[in-house]
Write an enzyme that holds these catalytic residues in place. Structure first.
Site, PDB file in Angstrom:
ATOM      1  N   LYS A  43      -7.632   5.815   4.171  1.00 54.09           N
ATOM      2  CA  LYS A  43      -7.174   6.337   2.870  1.00 54.09           C
ATOM      3  C   LYS A  43      -8.250   7.219   2.235  1.00 54.09           C
ATOM      4  O   LYS A  43      -7.950   8.228   1.592  1.00 54.09           O
ATOM      5  CB  LYS A  43      -6.820   5.170   1.940  1.00 54.09           C
ATOM      6  CG  LYS A  43      -5.444   4.591   2.210  1.00 54.09           C
ATOM      7  CD  LYS A  43      -4.398   5.516   1.625  1.00 54.09           C
ATOM      8  CE  LYS A  43      -3.013   5.222   2.101  1.00 54.09           C
ATOM      9  NZ  LYS A  43      -2.060   6.304   1.797  1.00 54.09           N
ATOM     10  N   ARG A  88      -8.531 -15.546   2.216  1.00 50.13           N
ATOM     11  CA  ARG A  88      -8.372 -14.594   3.319  1.00 50.13           C
ATOM     12  C   ARG A  88      -9.680 -13.878   3.618  1.00 50.13           C
ATOM     13  O   ARG A  88     -10.402 -13.513   2.679  1.00 50.13           O
ATOM     14  CB  ARG A  88      -7.354 -13.541   2.924  1.00 50.13           C
ATOM     15  CG  ARG A  88      -5.942 -13.945   3.155  1.00 50.13           C
ATOM     16  CD  ARG A  88      -5.078 -12.755   2.790  1.00 50.13           C
ATOM     17  NE  ARG A  88      -3.685 -13.022   3.017  1.00 50.13           N
ATOM     18  CZ  ARG A  88      -2.718 -12.209   2.618  1.00 50.13           C
ATOM     19  NH1 ARG A  88      -3.016 -11.089   1.970  1.00 50.13           N
ATOM     20  NH2 ARG A  88      -1.472 -12.493   2.857  1.00 50.13           N
ATOM     21  N   TYR A 108      -7.988   0.522   7.001  1.00 49.68           N
ATOM     22  CA  TYR A 108      -7.011   1.035   6.036  1.00 49.68           C
ATOM     23  C   TYR A 108      -7.715   1.783   4.901  1.00 49.68           C
ATOM     24  O   TYR A 108      -7.395   2.939   4.593  1.00 49.68           O
ATOM     25  CB  TYR A 108      -6.164  -0.118   5.481  1.00 49.68           C
ATOM     26  CG  TYR A 108      -5.278   0.299   4.339  1.00 49.68           C
ATOM     27  CD1 TYR A 108      -4.182   1.117   4.559  1.00 49.68           C
ATOM     28  CD2 TYR A 108      -5.540  -0.119   3.035  1.00 49.68           C
ATOM     29  CE1 TYR A 108      -3.369   1.517   3.495  1.00 49.68           C
ATOM     30  CE2 TYR A 108      -4.739   0.266   1.983  1.00 49.68           C
ATOM     31  CZ  TYR A 108      -3.649   1.082   2.222  1.00 49.68           C
ATOM     32  OH  TYR A 108      -2.867   1.476   1.179  1.00 49.68           O
ATOM     33  N   ASP A 161      10.432  10.229   7.011  1.00 52.15           N
ATOM     34  CA  ASP A 161      10.137   8.808   7.196  1.00 52.15           C
ATOM     35  C   ASP A 161      10.526   8.410   8.610  1.00 52.15           C
ATOM     36  O   ASP A 161      11.551   8.869   9.120  1.00 52.15           O
ATOM     37  CB  ASP A 161      10.948   7.969   6.175  1.00 52.15           C
ATOM     38  CG  ASP A 161      10.279   6.639   5.859  1.00 52.15           C
ATOM     39  OD1 ASP A 161       9.955   5.911   6.810  1.00 52.15           O
ATOM     40  OD2 ASP A 161      10.105   6.328   4.666  1.00 52.15           O
ATOM     41  N   THR A 191       7.715   1.181   8.313  1.00 55.82           N
ATOM     42  CA  THR A 191       7.552   0.112   7.319  1.00 55.82           C
ATOM     43  C   THR A 191       8.620   0.192   6.218  1.00 55.82           C
ATOM     44  O   THR A 191       8.938  -0.805   5.601  1.00 55.82           O
ATOM     45  CB  THR A 191       6.141   0.129   6.662  1.00 55.82           C
ATOM     46  OG1 THR A 191       5.913   1.429   6.116  1.00 55.82           O
ATOM     47  CG2 THR A 191       5.052  -0.180   7.662  1.00 55.82           C
ATOM     48  N   THR A 202      -1.873   6.805  11.197  1.00 57.95           N
ATOM     49  CA  THR A 202      -0.835   6.809  10.166  1.00 57.95           C
ATOM     50  C   THR A 202      -1.393   7.085   8.769  1.00 57.95           C
ATOM     51  O   THR A 202      -0.664   7.526   7.887  1.00 57.95           O
ATOM     52  CB  THR A 202      -0.078   5.466  10.132  1.00 57.95           C
ATOM     53  OG1 THR A 202      -1.053   4.425  10.071  1.00 57.95           O
ATOM     54  CG2 THR A 202       0.768   5.274  11.348  1.00 57.95           C
ATOM     55  N   PHE A 230       9.067   1.273  -0.352  1.00 59.26           N
ATOM     56  CA  PHE A 230       9.219   0.640  -1.662  1.00 59.26           C
ATOM     57  C   PHE A 230       8.908   1.630  -2.802  1.00 59.26           C
ATOM     58  O   PHE A 230       9.794   1.974  -3.596  1.00 59.26           O
ATOM     59  CB  PHE A 230       8.312  -0.598  -1.694  1.00 59.26           C
ATOM     60  CG  PHE A 230       7.839  -1.029  -3.048  1.00 59.26           C
ATOM     61  CD1 PHE A 230       8.733  -1.242  -4.094  1.00 59.26           C
ATOM     62  CD2 PHE A 230       6.474  -1.265  -3.268  1.00 59.26           C
ATOM     63  CE1 PHE A 230       8.283  -1.652  -5.342  1.00 59.26           C
ATOM     64  CE2 PHE A 230       6.022  -1.681  -4.511  1.00 59.26           C
ATOM     65  CZ  PHE A 230       6.925  -1.871  -5.549  1.00 59.26           C
TER      66      PHE A 230
HETATM   67  C1  UD2 Z   1      -3.700  -4.585  -2.012  1.00 58.45           C
HETATM   68  C2  UD2 Z   1      -2.689  -3.669  -1.371  1.00 58.45           C
HETATM   69  C3  UD2 Z   1      -3.262  -2.973  -0.179  1.00 58.45           C
HETATM   70  C4  UD2 Z   1      -4.581  -2.328  -0.537  1.00 58.45           C
HETATM   71  C5  UD2 Z   1      -5.493  -3.331  -1.210  1.00 58.45           C
HETATM   72  C6  UD2 Z   1      -6.735  -2.687  -1.749  1.00 58.45           C
HETATM   73  C7  UD2 Z   1      -0.508  -4.613  -1.755  1.00 58.45           C
HETATM   74  C8  UD2 Z   1       0.637  -5.325  -1.177  1.00 58.45           C
HETATM   75  N1  UD2 Z   1      -1.545  -4.440  -0.947  1.00 58.45           N
HETATM   76  O1  UD2 Z   1      -4.053  -5.631  -1.146  1.00 58.45           O
HETATM   77  O2  UD2 Z   1      -2.347  -2.001   0.286  1.00 58.45           O
HETATM   78  O3  UD2 Z   1      -4.340  -1.204  -1.342  1.00 58.45           O
HETATM   79  O4  UD2 Z   1      -4.872  -3.906  -2.334  1.00 58.45           O
HETATM   80  O5  UD2 Z   1      -7.734  -3.639  -1.878  1.00 58.45           O
HETATM   81  O6  UD2 Z   1      -0.512  -4.182  -2.903  1.00 58.45           O
HETATM   82  N2  UD2 Z   1      -2.316 -13.845  -1.875  1.00 58.45           N
HETATM   83  C9  UD2 Z   1      -1.986 -15.178  -2.066  1.00 58.45           C
HETATM   84  N3  UD2 Z   1      -0.822 -15.632  -1.528  1.00 58.45           N
HETATM   85  C10 UD2 Z   1       0.018 -14.862  -0.792  1.00 58.45           C
HETATM   86  C11 UD2 Z   1      -0.333 -13.501  -0.591  1.00 58.45           C
HETATM   87  C12 UD2 Z   1      -1.511 -13.024  -1.154  1.00 58.45           C
HETATM   88  O7  UD2 Z   1      -2.734 -15.922  -2.696  1.00 58.45           O
HETATM   89  O8  UD2 Z   1       1.054 -15.347  -0.334  1.00 58.45           O
HETATM   90  C13 UD2 Z   1      -3.535 -13.337  -2.501  1.00 58.45           C
HETATM   91  C14 UD2 Z   1      -4.418 -12.523  -1.600  1.00 58.45           C
HETATM   92  O9  UD2 Z   1      -5.323 -13.323  -0.887  1.00 58.45           O
HETATM   93  C15 UD2 Z   1      -5.105 -11.617  -2.617  1.00 58.45           C
HETATM   94  C16 UD2 Z   1      -4.037 -11.397  -3.703  1.00 58.45           C
HETATM   95  O10 UD2 Z   1      -3.105 -12.444  -3.539  1.00 58.45           O
HETATM   96  O11 UD2 Z   1      -6.211 -12.271  -3.200  1.00 58.45           O
HETATM   97  C17 UD2 Z   1      -3.307 -10.087  -3.571  1.00 58.45           C
HETATM   98  O12 UD2 Z   1      -2.871  -9.956  -2.230  1.00 58.45           O
HETATM   99  P1  UD2 Z   1      -1.900  -8.761  -1.750  1.00 58.45           P
HETATM  100  O13 UD2 Z   1      -1.721  -8.929  -0.276  1.00 58.45           O
HETATM  101  O14 UD2 Z   1      -0.726  -8.687  -2.608  1.00 58.45           O
HETATM  102  O15 UD2 Z   1      -2.744  -7.444  -2.061  1.00 58.45           O
HETATM  103  P2  UD2 Z   1      -4.270  -7.072  -1.731  1.00 58.45           P
HETATM  104  O16 UD2 Z   1      -4.978  -7.034  -3.052  1.00 58.45           O
HETATM  105  O17 UD2 Z   1      -4.839  -7.888  -0.637  1.00 58.45           O
END
Ligand code: UD2
Length: 316
Positions: A146, A269, A142, A31, A35, A93, A11
């Site tokens: 990183k 979560r 993860y 690549d 993913t 990875t 992306f």
């Molecule tokens: C992000 C990054 C991850 C890592 C992390 C660092 C993305 C996609 N992921 O994870 O790679 O860098 O930050 O902490 O950018 N949520 C909902 N509904 C949904 C999906 C998610 O409520 O259908 C919530 C989730 O529980 C969280 C928030 O939205 O509170 C963001 O979730 P996410 O999966 O987009 O990204 P995050 O912050 O977990």
């Protein structure tokens, strides 16, 4: 300049490839499409030299680095929950692959190495906004992988004199983000749910906040890192410096799509961070970085893209 983008089929990587080509650079992509997607590179045709392979594989890394003067290392397995399920794969990875790419870049004489780090390294430290000099306490393999990568990036500057830099990304969103898994970025999931007539899911009360960053801002930071002076292994946050709650995000996406559908709430979560917001002064000082696309404009561009491109069945 001949430039390597690892994860160029992903992306963020594919947006960076597009921007580099537009500026007249020659681009190689490494690549394995574990993913990312080959389709993301199709519009560039033969303008991109593709090396299919895994960044943790020395031979692939060396092949891809041949003749390049700069490396953008974006390839990763970017899912926090997947890393909890499979820490060995995550380490390979995210950490081993970064070290392998650094060695290959050094040996190929590529002096500049820009690494995609993550806000995951901060863990759940309560202080906001997160500054780069704050302690790190990753909560997942993860985040730890990183962070290991960041340390190698710093070491390769001090040990081998390379011009290296880590850009710590915060929740990046935009066109081409894959909504295909429950662990996909929340914005891609909200937009596709609303377009397909489903109710988006909010984990927890929806009051958690994120520094949602439109992808063009991240690309801009990378382009600046290509020419900036004084790269010595530093780490910089790349974000907007603001934070938006999930409830506000839902409202904004709904307004933009003109769809009213209330979210379904599910249990929070495991390991979810409550609040995330970056301090972006360091990136401004070193790179002259400032967000160029606001959250609202980013949401508009993103919803426009999903509306036009996603295979959708509207059930409004
Ligand atoms: C992000 C990054 C991850 C890592 C992390 C660092 C993305 C996609 N992921 O994870 O790679 O860098 O930050 O902490 O950018 N949520 C909902 N509904 C949904 C999906 C998610 O409520 O259908 C919530 C989730 O529980 C969280 C928030 O939205 O509170 C963001 O979730 P996410 O999966 O987009 O990204 P995050 O912050 O977990």
């Amino acid at each position: 300049m001949k430039i390597l983008v690892t994860g160029g089929g992903g992306f963020i990587g594919s947006h960076l490839v597009e921007a580099l080509l537009a500026r007249g650079h020659r681009v190689t992509v490494l690549d394995d499409f574990s993913t990312g997607h080959a389709e993301n590179l199709r519009p560039f045709g033969r303008k991109v030299a593709l090396v299919r392979g895994d960044c943790a594989d020395e031979a692939a890394a060396r092949k891809a680095c041949r003749g390049v003067s700069a490396v953008f290392h974006l390839a990763a397995m970017p899912s926090v929950p997947r890393s909890v399920k499979d820490p060995l794969l995550s380490h390979r990875t995210n950490a081993t692959a970064t070290l392998t790419m650094l060695v290959a870049a050094r040996d190929a004489g590529a002096r500049r190495f820009v690494y995609a780090g993550s806000s995951a390294v901060y863990g759940d430290l309560p202080t906001l906004p997160k500054r780069e000099d704050m302690p790190t306490r990753p909560l997942s393999p993860y985040g730890l992988g990183k962070l290991a990568g960041e340390h190698y990036v710093r070491l390769f500057a001090s040990l081998y004199g390379m011009e290296t830099l880590t850009l710590r990304y915060f929740n990046v969103f935009g066109p081409r983000q894959d909504p295909g898994s429950p662990y996909s970025g929340v914005i891609s999931l909200f937009v596709t749910a609303l377009l397909e007539g489903r109710r988006p899911v909010i984990y927890g009360d929806g009051r958690q906040t994120r520094d949602f960053t439109y992808v063009a801002n991240v690309v801009d930071a990378n382009l600046r890192a290509l020419t900036a002076k004084g790269l010595r292994g530093q780490t910089l946050n790349v974000a907007t410096g603001k934070r938006i709650s999930l409830l506000d995000l839902h409202r904004e996406v709904s307004r933009e799509l003109g769809v009213e559908r209330s979210p379904v709430h599910r249990a929070a979560r495991q390991g979810d961070i409550k609040h995330s917001q970056a301090a972006i002064g360091a990136a401004r000082r070193l790179l002259g970085y400032r967000p160029i696309v606001s959250f609202r404009d980013g949401i508009r561009r993103t919803t426009d893209w999903y509306r036009a491109s996603a295979p959708i069945t509207r059930q409004n």
